[in-house]
Design a protein around this motif. Structure first.
Motif, PDB file in Angstrom:
ATOM      1  N   ARG A   1      43.546  44.650  57.599  1.00  0.00           N
ATOM      2  CA  ARG A   1      42.395  44.287  56.994  1.00  0.00           C
ATOM      3  C   ARG A   1      42.458  44.519  55.524  1.00  0.00           C
ATOM      4  O   ARG A   1      42.783  45.553  54.959  1.00  0.00           O
ATOM      5  N   PHE A   2      42.127  43.662  54.769  1.00  0.00           N
ATOM      6  CA  PHE A   2      41.705  43.819  53.272  1.00  0.00           C
ATOM      7  C   PHE A   2      40.683  44.501  52.920  1.00  0.00           C
ATOM      8  O   PHE A   2      39.681  44.485  53.858  1.00  0.00           O
ATOM      9  N   PRO A   3      40.376  45.362  51.879  1.00  0.00           N
ATOM     10  CA  PRO A   3      39.206  45.881  51.527  1.00  0.00           C
ATOM     11  C   PRO A   3      38.362  45.193  50.957  1.00  0.00           C
ATOM     12  O   PRO A   3      38.604  43.920  50.493  1.00  0.00           O
ATOM     13  N   PRO A   4      36.795  45.389  51.158  1.00  0.00           N
ATOM     14  CA  PRO A   4      35.859  44.607  50.622  1.00  0.00           C
ATOM     15  C   PRO A   4      36.286  44.122  49.055  1.00  0.00           C
ATOM     16  O   PRO A   4      36.589  45.004  48.237  1.00  0.00           O
ATOM     17  N   GLY A   5      35.956  42.921  48.744  1.00  0.00           N
ATOM     18  CA  GLY A   5      35.957  42.649  47.290  1.00  0.00           C
ATOM     19  C   GLY A   5      37.531  42.064  46.856  1.00  0.00           C
ATOM     20  O   GLY A   5      37.574  41.650  45.804  1.00  0.00           O
ATOM     21  N   THR A   6      38.526  42.185  47.936  1.00  0.00           N
ATOM     22  CA  THR A   6      39.758  41.709  47.622  1.00  0.00           C
ATOM     23  C   THR A   6      39.972  40.138  46.842  1.00  0.00           C
ATOM     24  O   THR A   6      39.341  39.282  47.342  1.00  0.00           O
ATOM     25  N   ILE A   7      40.706  40.048  45.876  1.00  0.00           N
ATOM     26  CA  ILE A   7      40.949  39.058  45.338  1.00  0.00           C
ATOM     27  C   ILE A   7      42.461  38.618  45.489  1.00  0.00           C
ATOM     28  O   ILE A   7      43.460  39.334  45.100  1.00  0.00           O
ATOM     29  N   ALA A   8      42.781  37.474  45.899  1.00  0.00           N
ATOM     30  CA  ALA A   8      44.332  37.245  46.318  1.00  0.00           C
ATOM     31  C   ALA A   8      44.687  35.718  45.919  1.00  0.00           C
ATOM     32  O   ALA A   8      43.807  34.874  46.223  1.00  0.00           O
ATOM     33  N   GLU A   9      45.917  35.686  45.479  1.00  0.00           N
ATOM     34  CA  GLU A   9      46.527  34.466  45.214  1.00  0.00           C
ATOM     35  C   GLU A   9      47.869  34.238  45.467  1.00  0.00           C
ATOM     36  O   GLU A   9      48.647  35.245  44.927  1.00  0.00           O
ATOM     37  N   HIS A  10      48.137  33.481  46.425  1.00  0.00           N
ATOM     38  CA  HIS A  10      49.617  33.215  46.736  1.00  0.00           C
ATOM     39  C   HIS A  10      50.060  31.753  46.303  1.00  0.00           C
ATOM     40  O   HIS A  10      49.595  30.936  46.589  1.00  0.00           O
ATOM     41  N   ILE A  11      50.870  31.607  45.221  1.00  0.00           N
ATOM     42  CA  ILE A  11      51.238  30.429  44.733  1.00  0.00           C
ATOM     43  C   ILE A  11      52.132  29.824  45.668  1.00  0.00           C
ATOM     44  O   ILE A  11      53.287  30.171  46.069  1.00  0.00           O
ATOM     45  N   TYR A  12      51.703  28.737  46.272  1.00  0.00           N
ATOM     46  CA  TYR A  12      52.488  28.007  47.142  1.00  0.00           C
ATOM     47  C   TYR A  12      51.876  26.410  47.002  1.00  0.00           C
ATOM     48  O   TYR A  12      50.385  26.186  47.275  1.00  0.00           O
ATOM     49  N   SER A  13      52.424  25.066  47.245  1.00  0.00           N
ATOM     50  CA  SER A  13      52.085  23.983  46.843  1.00  0.00           C
ATOM     51  C   SER A  13      50.938  23.521  47.834  1.00  0.00           C
ATOM     52  O   SER A  13      49.860  23.185  47.517  1.00  0.00           O
ATOM     53  N   TYR A  14      51.082  24.027  49.199  1.00  0.00           N
ATOM     54  CA  TYR A  14      50.175  23.738  50.067  1.00  0.00           C
ATOM     55  C   TYR A  14      49.291  25.012  50.850  1.00  0.00           C
ATOM     56  O   TYR A  14      49.131  24.890  52.030  1.00  0.00           O
ATOM     57  N   SER A  15      49.137  25.807  49.927  1.00  0.00           N
ATOM     58  CA  SER A  15      48.510  27.178  50.448  1.00  0.00           C
ATOM     59  C   SER A  15      47.069  26.974  51.010  1.00  0.00           C
ATOM     60  O   SER A  15      46.824  27.786  51.804  1.00  0.00           O
ATOM     61  N   ALA A  16      46.495  25.915  50.745  1.00  0.00           N
ATOM     62  CA  ALA A  16      45.214  25.660  51.156  1.00  0.00           C
ATOM     63  C   ALA A  16      45.094  24.032  52.178  1.00  0.00           C
ATOM     64  O   ALA A  16      44.071  23.726  52.183  1.00  0.00           O
ATOM     65  N   GLU A  17      46.143  24.003  52.669  1.00  0.00           N
ATOM     66  CA  GLU A  17      46.354  22.483  53.604  1.00  0.00           C
ATOM     67  C   GLU A  17      45.193  22.801  54.691  1.00  0.00           C
ATOM     68  O   GLU A  17      44.925  21.620  54.969  1.00  0.00           O
ATOM     69  N   THR A  18      45.041  23.932  54.945  1.00  0.00           N
ATOM     70  CA  THR A  18      44.112  24.129  56.044  1.00  0.00           C
ATOM     71  C   THR A  18      43.370  25.232  55.756  1.00  0.00           C
ATOM     72  O   THR A  18      43.871  26.473  55.430  1.00  0.00           O
ATOM     73  N   LEU A  19      41.936  25.440  55.995  1.00  0.00           N
ATOM     74  CA  LEU A  19      41.304  26.790  55.974  1.00  0.00           C
ATOM     75  C   LEU A  19      40.952  27.064  57.518  1.00  0.00           C
ATOM     76  O   LEU A  19      40.221  28.088  57.453  1.00  0.00           O
ATOM     77  N   ARG A  20      41.114  26.083  58.437  1.00  0.00           N
ATOM     78  CA  ARG A  20      40.766  26.397  59.962  1.00  0.00           C
ATOM     79  C   ARG A  20      41.486  27.294  60.596  1.00  0.00           C
ATOM     80  O   ARG A  20      41.252  27.638  61.710  1.00  0.00           O
ATOM     81  N   SER A  21      42.902  27.530  60.194  1.00  0.00           N
ATOM     82  CA  SER A  21      43.795  28.302  60.930  1.00  0.00           C
ATOM     83  C   SER A  21      44.123  29.882  60.378  1.00  0.00           C
ATOM     84  O   SER A  21      44.290  29.963  59.326  1.00  0.00           O
ATOM     85  N   PRO A  22      43.965  30.748  61.370  1.00  0.00           N
ATOM     86  CA  PRO A  22      44.348  32.141  60.734  1.00  0.00           C
ATOM     87  C   PRO A  22      45.786  32.391  60.626  1.00  0.00           C
ATOM     88  O   PRO A  22      46.180  33.565  60.299  1.00  0.00           O
ATOM     89  N   THR A  23      46.599  31.547  60.796  1.00  0.00           N
ATOM     90  CA  THR A  23      47.978  31.706  60.829  1.00  0.00           C
ATOM     91  C   THR A  23      48.707  30.605  59.895  1.00  0.00           C
ATOM     92  O   THR A  23      49.703  30.936  59.500  1.00  0.00           O
ATOM     93  N   ALA A  24      48.321  29.546  59.781  1.00  0.00           N
ATOM     94  CA  ALA A  24      49.027  28.613  59.123  1.00  0.00           C
ATOM     95  C   ALA A  24      48.820  28.774  57.435  1.00  0.00           C
ATOM     96  O   ALA A  24      47.684  28.908  57.079  1.00  0.00           O
TER      97      ALA A  24
END
Length: 631
Positions: free
Chosen positions: A374-397
């Motif tokens: 688990r991340f700590p409260p307040g975490t800001i994260a960005e992973h650079i990838y073309s389709y990083s948000a292709e879906t937001l409904r999957s906890p693994t994709a």
């Protein structure tokens, strides 16, 4: 008298249409100029389609430099990055107290508009919870019947989202506009727009995420570069809604963002952009808790370490991340930097990752996959990838969904291929946040184009640096026990920068005597070792041998403590720390095997051959299981 009324009426209509035409002409000319400046001659995919894999990177570098030398491309990129850093430094010197490029809107929460899917009860529940936490008037919640899926067509988008939403925003005076009787080829009604008063438009889980490409839609008069992949019309719903007040924008291609790197926007810049964020995630709870995590972090300040994963596909992206490292050093965060070509490995230290910026993998990897992570409260994260948000409904994709499922508070991503140059710049995002911007403002400060592929997921009112470090330090006695040590580490780095290393060492010693922390203990041990105080360095980690069950993100930290003790010649306490670590049945095989080898060596050096043999047998069993052989 009737004739005069008639002429006045006709004149009024003429004035409105003249304003519309003038606005359209001005926007068209500006758009053509922007496209001429931004477009490339051919899409990346088309340019590289026929190239062997090993030649693609070289070809890309050559193009970027406009020469035949890949080295020159990297040199030009470095020069650009240097100019960026100089501009940032000048802007800070000119206005060090700037808090938001939107000039600290008064009562921002009262000017937040929440949009929900009227056919999804959870969507409304998220909006109501957010409104209660942030003090948003309930009348600011707009519900529209929409499709249930994440991906919709252009015609569905216009019919169920764009058109009815714009109509309601105009009707409720959120957007100052006069409707006309004109529509474009896909049904968008044209308005004469004079501006808006929306601080943020927040889309709640249930509102579709992305618009599928429709090759039949090429609007006459739109002039996107048809030879360029930027002529595509696939897009994120969020990014399209960012140009609600620009009703002459083309369906194809993008629109330059007037707020990009603009910390002193004019009224017409603000009027041209509707800042959109999203409360979303794999589950209702993931989306609903985003505002709670944000508020919790605003009260304590950011607590944790920072991690930057450099070593991606193109030198330009690595330069952005190197700039991010410099900003994190300036802010004093304890920092882990990985410059290997692969992403951060599973066994790397990754405790309390409250800031994460990295690339480049198509799926979430490494320590993010640890069981119970688990991340700590307040975490800001960005992973650079073309389709990083292709879906937001999957906890693994992909990336954004898994990050949100693991407790990230705010992240950015892309629903389709954006091209490297048109996604959120991580260095600008962090720089803006560190200066006090809200997440919503920082997201737009760091994004070059709109009507494209980006999304910003999280509470746009979230200010991760609302509480400055001095205020955080003053209330350190009230900070959460597990994370308080990271504030100490930040103070140590601050004292180091002030050339007060003796004071830093004294603070670390005092902390370990009063409120022991594993992270501070390891740092203290390394400082004492560097000072030649070997026994004191061993004693600084004496408590580690008595630790029992720790959080999964701390496993690698505990392993590093064991390795440090063994390095100092304290093999007996090192063996004990390994024993405690390996007793955790949650530890995955991919970590257990290499750490068993280290533990066995420590036990051997400690003269505990029974324990060394036991660990060797366990290691042999793991190897046979991996090879499909049983005892």
């Amino acid at each position: 008298m009737k004739k005069w009324v008639y002429f006045i009426f006709i004149g009024s209509i003429g004035t409105v249409f003249l304003a519309i035409y003038s606005s359209h002409l001005k926007e068209s000319k500006q758009r053509e100029a922007d496209y001429a400046r931004l477009k490339e001659s051919k899409p990346r995919e088309a340019r590289q389609a026929d190239l062997p894999e090993e030649k693609k990177r070289e070809a890309d570098l050559k193009e970027k430099a406009g020469s035949d030398s890949a080295a020159k491309a990297a040199e030009h990129a470095m020069e650009d990055a240097k100019r960026d850093a100089e501009k940032i430094a000048k802007s800070e010197a000119a206005d060090p107290d700037i808090q938001s490029f939107a000039r600290n809107y008064i009562n921002e929460a009262k000017r937040v508009v929440l949009v929900t899917n009227g056919d999804d009860p959870d969507s409304l529940r998220i909006a109501l919870h957010y409104a209660e936490v942030r003090g948003v008037p309930k009348e600011n919640i707009l519900s529209l019947p929409m499709p249930q899926g994440e991906t919709i067509s252009w015609r569905e988008f216009v019919a169920t989202i764009w058109q009815p939403l714009l109509a309601q925003l105009v009707q409720k005076k959120w957007i100052d506009a006069i409707p006309t009787t004109h529509y474009d080829a896909i049904g968008r009604q044209k308005y004469a727009i004079n501006g808006h008063r929306i601080a943020y438009l927040i889309l709640c889980r249930g509102v579709p995420l992305r618009i599928a490409s429709d090759p039949t839609l090429v609007l006459s008069g739109a002039k996107p570069p048809q030879e360029n992949f930027l002529g595509s019309n696939q897009a994120s719903v969020d990014s399209e809604l960012s140009v609600l007040t620009q009703t002459t924008t083309p369906v194809n291609g993008f629109v330059p963002n007037a707020l990009y790197r603009n910390d002193r926007p004019k009224d017409y810049d603000l009027a041209a952009v509707v800042k959109v964020a999203r409360l979303d995630g794999p589950t209702f709870a993931d989306a609903n808790q985003l505002v709670d995590r944000a508020v919790a972090a605003e009260q304590t300040g950011l607590l944790g370490r920072a991690y930057v994963d450099i070593g991606g596909k193109y030198p330009e992206g690595d330069i952005w991340l190197e700039n991010t490292v410099k900003e994190l050093v300036r802010l004093g965060f304890d920092l882990g930097v990985d410059r290997e070509p692969a992403t951060i490995p599973l066994g790397a230290r990754f405790d309390a990752p409250v800031l994460y910026f990295g690339w480049y993998s198509d799926q979430v990897t490494g320590p993010f996959l640890l069981p119970g992570f688990r991340f700590p409260p307040g975490t800001i994260a960005e992973h650079i990838y073309s389709y990083s948000a292709e879906t937001l409904r999957s906890p693994t994709a992909r990336w954004c969904g898994p990050l949100l499922a693991d407790g990230v508070t705010a992240t950015v991503g892309n629903v389709f291929e954006p091209d490297l140059h048109y996604l959120h710049r991580p260095d600008f995002l962090l720089h803006a946040l560190a200066r006090g911007y809200t997440f919503g403002d920082a997201a737009y400060f760091s994004l070059p184009v709109l009507s494209w592929q980006s999304v910003a997921v999280g509470d746009p009112l979230y200010r991760p640096f609302a509480l400055n470090f001095e205020a955080q330090w003053a209330q350190r006695a009230k900070l959460p026990e597990r994370l308080a040590g990271y504030a100490v580490l930040r103070r140590l780095h601050q004292l180091d920068r002030q050339k007060k290393s003796p004071e830093a060492l004294a603070l670390a010693k005092e902390t370990q005597q009063t409120t022991p922390s594993v992270a501070v203990g390891l740092e203290l041990s390394k400082r004492l070792q560097a000072a030649g105080e070997k026994q004191a360095a061993i004693d600084a980690l004496g408590f580690a041998r008595y630790l029992k069950r720790v959080h999964p993100d701390e496993w690698a930290l505990i392993r590093e403590c064991a390795a440090q003790l063994d390095k100092l010649g304290a093999s007996v306490p090192a063996r004990d720390v390994y024993r405690s670590l390996l007793a955790d049945d949650r530890l995955p095989r991919d970590l257990r095997a290499p750490w068993l080898r280290e533990a066995k060596m420590a036990a051997t050096r400690a003269g505990d051959f029974n324990q060394a043999n036991a660990w060797q047998r366990e290691l042999d069993d793991l190897i046979m299981q991996a090879n499909g052989v049983g005892r």
